[in-house]
Motif scaffolding. Structure first.
Motif, short mmCIF file in Angstrom:
data_model
loop_
_atom_site.label_atom_id
_atom_site.label_comp_id
_atom_site.label_asym_id
_atom_site.label_seq_id
_atom_site.Cartn_x
_atom_site.Cartn_y
_atom_site.Cartn_z
N ARG A 22 48.64 30.31 49.43
CA ARG A 22 48.24 31.01 50.66
C ARG A 22 48.34 32.52 50.52
NH1 ARG A 22 50.98 26.58 53.26
NH2 ARG A 22 52.87 27.80 53.33
N THR A 23 49.32 33.01 49.75
CA THR A 23 49.51 34.46 49.64
C THR A 23 48.73 35.10 48.51
OG1 THR A 23 51.53 34.13 48.33
CG2 THR A 23 51.80 34.42 50.71
N CYS A 24 48.32 34.33 47.51
CA CYS A 24 47.67 34.92 46.32
C CYS A 24 46.20 34.61 46.17
CB CYS A 24 48.40 34.46 45.05
SG CYS A 24 50.12 34.99 44.98
N ILE A 25 45.70 33.57 46.85
CA ILE A 25 44.31 33.17 46.70
C ILE A 25 43.66 33.10 48.07
CG2 ILE A 25 42.73 31.39 45.83
CD1 ILE A 25 44.90 30.49 43.91
N GLU A 26 42.52 33.76 48.21
CA GLU A 26 41.79 33.72 49.48
C GLU A 26 41.22 32.31 49.71
OE1 GLU A 26 41.50 36.21 51.73
OE2 GLU A 26 42.81 37.41 50.44
N ILE A 27 40.99 31.96 50.98
CA ILE A 27 40.39 30.67 51.30
C ILE A 27 39.00 30.57 50.66
CG2 ILE A 27 39.48 29.23 53.17
CD1 ILE A 27 41.81 30.18 54.88
N ASN A 28 38.72 29.43 50.06
CA ASN A 28 37.49 29.12 49.34
C ASN A 28 37.34 29.87 48.02
OD1 ASN A 28 36.59 27.21 51.24
ND2 ASN A 28 35.80 28.86 52.52
N GLU A 29 38.35 30.62 47.61
CA GLU A 29 38.32 31.31 46.32
C GLU A 29 38.83 30.35 45.24
OE1 GLU A 29 40.26 35.23 44.09
OE2 GLU A 29 40.87 34.73 46.13
N THR A 30 38.21 30.41 44.07
CA THR A 30 38.65 29.59 42.94
C THR A 30 39.15 30.51 41.83
OG1 THR A 30 37.03 27.87 43.44
CG2 THR A 30 37.91 27.90 41.21
N VAL A 31 40.34 30.21 41.33
CA VAL A 31 40.91 30.92 40.18
C VAL A 31 41.32 29.89 39.14
CG1 VAL A 31 41.73 32.84 41.60
CG2 VAL A 31 43.26 30.96 41.09
N THR A 32 41.46 30.34 37.92
CA THR A 32 41.90 29.45 36.85
C THR A 32 43.27 29.92 36.37
OG1 THR A 32 39.63 29.03 36.18
CG2 THR A 32 41.35 28.51 34.58
N MET A 33 44.23 29.00 36.37
CA MET A 33 45.58 29.31 35.92
C MET A 33 45.96 28.29 34.85
SD MET A 33 49.10 29.43 38.13
CE MET A 33 48.67 30.89 39.03
N TRP A 34 46.29 28.77 33.66
CA TRP A 34 46.64 27.91 32.54
C TRP A 34 45.54 26.89 32.25
CZ3 TRP A 34 51.11 27.57 36.13
CH2 TRP A 34 52.02 28.61 35.93
N GLY A 35 44.30 27.30 32.44
CA GLY A 35 43.17 26.42 32.19
C GLY A 35 42.87 25.44 33.30
N ILE A 36 43.60 25.54 34.40
CA ILE A 36 43.42 24.62 35.53
C ILE A 36 42.75 25.37 36.67
CG2 ILE A 36 44.59 23.13 37.21
CD1 ILE A 36 46.93 22.98 35.17
N PRO A 37 41.56 24.91 37.12
CA PRO A 37 40.92 25.58 38.26
C PRO A 37 41.63 25.22 39.57
CG PRO A 37 39.59 23.72 37.53
CD PRO A 37 40.76 23.82 36.58
N LEU A 38 41.88 26.23 40.37
CA LEU A 38 42.52 26.05 41.68
C LEU A 38 41.61 26.66 42.74
CD1 LEU A 38 46.10 27.28 40.70
CD2 LEU A 38 45.28 24.92 40.73
N THR A 39 41.37 25.91 43.81
CA THR A 39 40.57 26.40 44.93
C THR A 39 41.39 26.25 46.21
OG1 THR A 39 38.48 25.80 43.89
CG2 THR A 39 38.45 26.11 46.27
N HIS A 40 41.54 27.34 46.92
CA HIS A 40 42.32 27.34 48.16
C HIS A 40 41.45 26.88 49.33
CE1 HIS A 40 44.70 29.93 51.30
NE2 HIS A 40 44.71 28.64 51.59
#
Length: 145
Positions: A22-40
């Motif tokens: 909630r604090t680091c990724i905007e809603i509907n934003e996708t980031v990749t961490m350690w090769g794992i895609p994360l979408t808030h």
């Protein structure tokens, strides 16, 4: 004791991960961490986005579910590490999502999987359910003889 350790660890890990999302990724934003895609995303319904807007009702359901599990833990037949682990994951997951539903009116999801976008509490519930099935099968074989 195993039940409480697992439940508390699940709740802490789930809530910490959701806070970071909630604090680091905007809603509907996708980031990749350690090769794992994360979408808030934020889900005010239940699994798969069904029944949107009923999060607080499902939060109350989570509390009732925990009360039922605590009742069943008193049963003499439901003792041992396997069932304690199962109930720990189930209660930790239910309370992890229940906290979100009651406090925020929605659940933070971020782990992309073929079945949708989930969180750590959802995965804990799946693990708890699998362990419960294994417990049932093992008990069935024990009582069959």
């Amino acid at each position: 004791m195993l039940f409480y350790v697992i439940a508390i660890l699940v709740i802490v890990m789930d809530q910490l991960s959701k806070y970071l999302i909630r604090t680091c990724i905007e809603i509907n934003e996708t980031v990749t961490m350690w090769g794992i895609p994360l979408t808030h995303i934020e889900n005010s319904g239940m699994a798969g986005g069904l029944f949107q807007g009923y999060a607080r009702l499902f939060g109350v359901g989570a509390v009732l579910f925990v009360m039922v599990v605590l009742y069943f833990r008193r049963n003499e037949e439901m003792k041992g590490a396997l069932i304690d682990s199962s109930f720990g994951f189930l209660v930790g997951g239910a309370l992890g999502n229940g906290i979100d539903r009651l406090v925020f009116g929605q659940v933070t999801d971020f782990i992309i999987r073929s079945g949708g976008i989930l969180n750590l509490a959802d995965h804990a519930i799946e693990i708890g359910g699998l362990l419960l099935i294994i417990f049932g099968v093992v008990n069935w074989f024990k009582n069959k003889d």
